[in-house]
Design a protein around this motif. Structure first.
Motif, PDB file in Angstrom:
ATOM      1  N   ASP A  14      25.267  38.453  39.583  1.00  0.00           N
ATOM      2  CA  ASP A  14      25.114  37.795  40.747  1.00  0.00           C
ATOM      3  C   ASP A  14      26.167  38.621  41.612  1.00  0.00           C
ATOM      4  O   ASP A  14      27.456  38.196  41.769  1.00  0.00           O
ATOM      5  CB  ASP A  14      25.641  36.290  40.527  1.00  0.00           C
ATOM      6  N   PRO A  15      25.714  39.436  42.670  1.00  0.00           N
ATOM      7  CA  PRO A  15      26.538  40.141  43.392  1.00  0.00           C
ATOM      8  C   PRO A  15      27.319  39.380  44.318  1.00  0.00           C
ATOM      9  O   PRO A  15      28.471  39.681  44.582  1.00  0.00           O
ATOM     10  CB  PRO A  15      25.727  41.271  44.319  1.00  0.00           C
ATOM     11  N   ALA A  16      26.792  38.482  45.186  1.00  0.00           N
ATOM     12  CA  ALA A  16      27.601  37.811  45.803  1.00  0.00           C
ATOM     13  C   ALA A  16      28.639  36.875  45.243  1.00  0.00           C
ATOM     14  O   ALA A  16      29.699  36.767  45.715  1.00  0.00           O
ATOM     15  CB  ALA A  16      26.539  36.777  46.769  1.00  0.00           C
ATOM     16  N   ALA A  17      28.174  36.261  44.229  1.00  0.00           N
ATOM     17  CA  ALA A  17      29.292  35.451  43.621  1.00  0.00           C
ATOM     18  C   ALA A  17      30.446  36.222  42.929  1.00  0.00           C
ATOM     19  O   ALA A  17      31.690  36.018  43.140  1.00  0.00           O
ATOM     20  CB  ALA A  17      28.621  34.497  42.123  1.00  0.00           C
ATOM     21  N   LEU A  18      30.036  37.412  42.097  1.00  0.00           N
ATOM     22  CA  LEU A  18      31.332  38.467  41.811  1.00  0.00           C
ATOM     23  C   LEU A  18      31.977  38.929  42.924  1.00  0.00           C
ATOM     24  O   LEU A  18      33.263  38.948  42.922  1.00  0.00           O
ATOM     25  CB  LEU A  18      30.590  39.419  40.919  1.00  0.00           C
ATOM     26  N   ALA A  19      31.362  39.326  44.218  1.00  0.00           N
ATOM     27  CA  ALA A  19      31.919  39.643  45.251  1.00  0.00           C
ATOM     28  C   ALA A  19      33.002  38.715  45.628  1.00  0.00           C
ATOM     29  O   ALA A  19      34.134  39.022  46.162  1.00  0.00           O
ATOM     30  CB  ALA A  19      31.169  40.155  46.393  1.00  0.00           C
ATOM     31  N   ARG A  20      32.572  37.521  46.044  1.00  0.00           N
ATOM     32  CA  ARG A  20      33.643  36.357  46.451  1.00  0.00           C
ATOM     33  C   ARG A  20      34.464  36.056  45.469  1.00  0.00           C
ATOM     34  O   ARG A  20      35.785  35.795  45.819  1.00  0.00           O
ATOM     35  CB  ARG A  20      32.792  34.900  46.456  1.00  0.00           C
ATOM     36  N   TRP A  21      34.542  36.320  43.706  1.00  0.00           N
ATOM     37  CA  TRP A  21      35.676  36.103  42.970  1.00  0.00           C
ATOM     38  C   TRP A  21      36.512  37.156  43.015  1.00  0.00           C
ATOM     39  O   TRP A  21      37.915  37.065  43.279  1.00  0.00           O
ATOM     40  CB  TRP A  21      34.945  36.149  41.667  1.00  0.00           C
ATOM     41  N   SER A  27      42.408  38.643  48.184  1.00  0.00           N
ATOM     42  CA  SER A  27      42.454  38.322  49.342  1.00  0.00           C
ATOM     43  C   SER A  27      41.872  39.409  50.453  1.00  0.00           C
ATOM     44  O   SER A  27      42.343  39.567  51.300  1.00  0.00           O
ATOM     45  CB  SER A  27      44.025  38.143  49.766  1.00  0.00           C
ATOM     46  N   TRP A  28      40.679  39.682  50.035  1.00  0.00           N
ATOM     47  CA  TRP A  28      39.894  40.640  50.935  1.00  0.00           C
ATOM     48  C   TRP A  28      38.597  39.686  51.194  1.00  0.00           C
ATOM     49  O   TRP A  28      37.958  38.885  50.773  1.00  0.00           O
ATOM     50  CB  TRP A  28      39.412  41.704  50.000  1.00  0.00           C
ATOM     51  N   PRO A  29      38.440  39.911  52.591  1.00  0.00           N
ATOM     52  CA  PRO A  29      37.042  39.107  53.227  1.00  0.00           C
ATOM     53  C   PRO A  29      35.684  39.882  52.736  1.00  0.00           C
ATOM     54  O   PRO A  29      35.694  41.153  52.308  1.00  0.00           O
ATOM     55  CB  PRO A  29      37.040  39.194  54.854  1.00  0.00           C
ATOM     56  N   LEU A  30      34.777  39.075  52.601  1.00  0.00           N
ATOM     57  CA  LEU A  30      33.246  39.443  52.268  1.00  0.00           C
ATOM     58  C   LEU A  30      32.910  40.090  53.599  1.00  0.00           C
ATOM     59  O   LEU A  30      33.054  39.301  54.761  1.00  0.00           O
ATOM     60  CB  LEU A  30      32.361  38.257  52.136  1.00  0.00           C
ATOM     61  N   VAL A  31      32.640  41.383  53.872  1.00  0.00           N
ATOM     62  CA  VAL A  31      32.293  42.255  54.927  1.00  0.00           C
ATOM     63  C   VAL A  31      30.994  42.264  55.165  1.00  0.00           C
ATOM     64  O   VAL A  31      30.495  42.678  56.134  1.00  0.00           O
ATOM     65  CB  VAL A  31      33.136  43.428  55.260  1.00  0.00           C
ATOM     66  N   TYR A  32      30.154  42.204  53.990  1.00  0.00           N
ATOM     67  CA  TYR A  32      28.661  42.398  54.420  1.00  0.00           C
ATOM     68  C   TYR A  32      28.076  41.549  53.192  1.00  0.00           C
ATOM     69  O   TYR A  32      28.328  41.731  51.861  1.00  0.00           O
ATOM     70  CB  TYR A  32      28.425  43.901  54.119  1.00  0.00           C
ATOM     71  N   PRO A  45      41.373  43.392  54.485  1.00  0.00           N
ATOM     72  CA  PRO A  45      41.312  42.838  55.750  1.00  0.00           C
ATOM     73  C   PRO A  45      41.828  43.650  56.850  1.00  0.00           C
ATOM     74  O   PRO A  45      41.437  43.598  57.880  1.00  0.00           O
ATOM     75  CB  PRO A  45      42.264  41.592  55.560  1.00  0.00           C
ATOM     76  N   PHE A  46      42.560  44.690  56.543  1.00  0.00           N
ATOM     77  CA  PHE A  46      42.917  45.784  57.609  1.00  0.00           C
ATOM     78  C   PHE A  46      42.098  46.837  57.779  1.00  0.00           C
ATOM     79  O   PHE A  46      42.309  47.703  58.867  1.00  0.00           O
ATOM     80  CB  PHE A  46      44.640  46.041  57.304  1.00  0.00           C
ATOM     81  N   ALA A  47      41.076  46.837  57.051  1.00  0.00           N
ATOM     82  CA  ALA A  47      40.031  47.884  57.223  1.00  0.00           C
ATOM     83  C   ALA A  47      39.583  48.262  58.657  1.00  0.00           C
ATOM     84  O   ALA A  47      39.361  49.225  59.180  1.00  0.00           O
ATOM     85  CB  ALA A  47      38.922  47.967  56.191  1.00  0.00           C
ATOM     86  N   ASP A  48      39.158  47.139  59.134  1.00  0.00           N
ATOM     87  CA  ASP A  48      38.254  47.166  60.540  1.00  0.00           C
ATOM     88  C   ASP A  48      39.621  47.740  61.640  1.00  0.00           C
ATOM     89  O   ASP A  48      39.146  48.416  62.451  1.00  0.00           O
ATOM     90  CB  ASP A  48      37.867  46.003  61.309  1.00  0.00           C
ATOM     91  N   GLU A  49      40.888  47.170  61.517  1.00  0.00           N
ATOM     92  CA  GLU A  49      41.936  47.535  62.231  1.00  0.00           C
ATOM     93  C   GLU A  49      42.043  49.215  62.435  1.00  0.00           C
ATOM     94  O   GLU A  49      42.551  49.646  63.348  1.00  0.00           O
ATOM     95  CB  GLU A  49      43.015  46.932  62.107  1.00  0.00           C
ATOM     96  N   LEU A  50      42.037  49.557  61.174  1.00  0.00           N
ATOM     97  CA  LEU A  50      42.163  51.032  61.118  1.00  0.00           C
ATOM     98  C   LEU A  50      41.091  52.032  61.444  1.00  0.00           C
ATOM     99  O   LEU A  50      41.462  53.060  61.742  1.00  0.00           O
ATOM    100  CB  LEU A  50      42.420  51.543  59.537  1.00  0.00           C
ATOM    101  N   ALA A  51      39.914  51.382  61.616  1.00  0.00           N
ATOM    102  CA  ALA A  51      38.928  52.220  61.827  1.00  0.00           C
ATOM    103  C   ALA A  51      38.883  52.886  63.247  1.00  0.00           C
ATOM    104  O   ALA A  51      39.688  52.396  64.127  1.00  0.00           O
ATOM    105  CB  ALA A  51      37.583  51.401  62.123  1.00  0.00           C
TER     106      ALA A  51
END
Length: 132
Positions: A14-21, A27-32, A45-51
């Protein structure tokens, strides 16, 4: 040619459930998340800021969760190590993870300062002693 370590891919029922876990654990957001449920991605969470502001080799990696039809059957050949902050307790971290669905695992470790756990789908990971 310089390659960039982009992500780690984790097979899951269950990719979505395990990603959320894992997202909650780190403390990382679901980005996709794909509409068909075949892929879910978490990233710092800072990945977008560094792009675009740091060289590509310094951009953080994400975790990608993809479906597989079978349950996990053998020990991982690659695993994640987690560490509490210096002012936090190893035991408190382990207790919190177990309360959220992790389980203790025996992979042959003896007299070691870390704890081996499995995530809700059985993937092993270690919780190390507190450190920076």
């Amino acid at each position: 040619m310089a390659l960039r370590w982009y992500s780690i891919v984790i097979d899951s029922r269950d990719p979505a459930a395990l990603a959320r876990w894992w997202g909650e654990t780190l403390s990382w957001p679901l980005v996709y998340e794909s509409e068909d449920g075949d892929e879910a991605v978490i990233a710092p969470p800072f990945a977008d800021e560094l792009a675009g502001t740091v060289p590509r080799e310094q951009q953080p990696q994400g975790l990608v969760f993809v479906p597989v039809p079978e349950a996990k059957t053998v020990k991982n050949r690659l695993h994640i190590d987690l560490a509490p902050a210096p002012d936090e307790s190893l035991q408190d971290a382990v207790d919190a993870l177990v309360a959220r669905g992790a389980a203790r695992a025996d992979v042959g470790q003896q007299d070691v300062p870390w704890v081996v756990l499995t995530d809700p789908e059985g993937n092993e990971f270690c919780v190390l002693t507190p450190r920076e």
